[in-house]
Design a protein around this motif. Structure first.
Motif, PDB file in Angstrom:
ATOM      1  N   ILE A 233       0.884  -1.167   0.000  1.00 37.59           N
ATOM      2  CA  ILE A 233       0.000   0.000   0.000  1.00 37.59           C
ATOM      3  C   ILE A 233       0.923   1.218   0.000  1.00 37.59           C
ATOM      4  O   ILE A 233       1.688   1.426   0.951  1.00 37.59           O
ATOM      5  CB  ILE A 233      -0.928   0.041   1.232  1.00 37.59           C
TER       6      ILE A 233
ATOM      7  N   LYS B 123       1.610   5.180   0.070  1.00 33.07           N
ATOM      8  CA  LYS B 123       0.994   6.385   0.626  1.00 33.07           C
ATOM      9  C   LYS B 123       1.727   7.629   0.155  1.00 33.07           C
ATOM     10  O   LYS B 123       2.939   7.607  -0.020  1.00 33.07           O
ATOM     11  CB  LYS B 123       1.026   6.323   2.160  1.00 33.07           C
TER      12      LYS B 123
ATOM     13  N   ASP C 267      -9.056   5.897  -0.417  1.00 34.18           N
ATOM     14  CA  ASP C 267      -8.414   6.768   0.577  1.00 34.18           C
ATOM     15  C   ASP C 267      -7.209   7.534   0.017  1.00 34.18           C
ATOM     16  O   ASP C 267      -6.491   8.192   0.752  1.00 34.18           O
ATOM     17  CB  ASP C 267      -8.009   5.968   1.816  1.00 34.18           C
TER      18      ASP C 267
ATOM     19  N   THR D 127      -4.548   6.145  -1.525  1.00 30.78           N
ATOM     20  CA  THR D 127      -3.366   5.301  -1.634  1.00 30.78           C
ATOM     21  C   THR D 127      -3.445   4.462  -2.905  1.00 30.78           C
ATOM     22  O   THR D 127      -4.459   4.459  -3.603  1.00 30.78           O
ATOM     23  CB  THR D 127      -3.223   4.369  -0.412  1.00 30.78           C
TER      24      THR D 127
ATOM     25  N   GLU E 293      -2.710   0.427  -4.199  1.00 26.86           N
ATOM     26  CA  GLU E 293      -2.447  -0.953  -3.784  1.00 26.86           C
ATOM     27  C   GLU E 293      -1.758  -1.691  -4.923  1.00 26.86           C
ATOM     28  O   GLU E 293      -2.159  -1.581  -6.079  1.00 26.86           O
ATOM     29  CB  GLU E 293      -3.747  -1.654  -3.420  1.00 26.86           C
TER      30      GLU E 293
ATOM     31  N   ASP F 179       5.272   6.828   2.419  1.00 25.53           N
ATOM     32  CA  ASP F 179       5.554   5.551   3.073  1.00 25.53           C
ATOM     33  C   ASP F 179       4.939   4.429   2.253  1.00 25.53           C
ATOM     34  O   ASP F 179       4.015   4.667   1.469  1.00 25.53           O
ATOM     35  CB  ASP F 179       4.990   5.537   4.493  1.00 25.53           C
TER      36      ASP F 179
END
Length: 89
Positions: A6, A8, A38, A40, A42, A70
């Motif tokens: 994931i 960010k 959200d 992000t 994946e 991150d």
């Protein structure tokens, strides 16, 4: 082996998925990448462990407009049964 990540940061609207697909294709990996609600991204990739680690290094760099804050990731000893690497919507 599988990599589940994931990503960010500023990773949507900056060609992050396209960058990920091109990198995975170059490395001969299978799986998919998609934007999450959200903000992000994946990534699920399957292949040789060394190639997955190289993909992960590239995920930290991203395309020029991305700003990666991150990455939460894990390596799993399983087979995803993927036939190619795709961008999912």
């Amino acid at each position: 082996m599988l990599l589940h990540a994931i990503v960010k940061g500023k990773v949507q609207g900056v060609y992050y998925r396209k960058f990920t697909k091109e990198t995975a294709d170059r490395l001969g990996l299978k799986g998919w990448v998609k934007n999450l609600p959200d903000g992000t991204v994946e990534v699920v990739a399957e292949g040789d462990e060394d190639k997955l680690k190289e993909l992960l290094e590239n995920l930290y760099k991203g395309p020029p407009l991305a700003e990666i804050i991150d990455i939460d990731y894990e390596f799993l000893n399983k087979d995803g049964g993927f036939t190619d690497f795709e961008i999912r919507y």
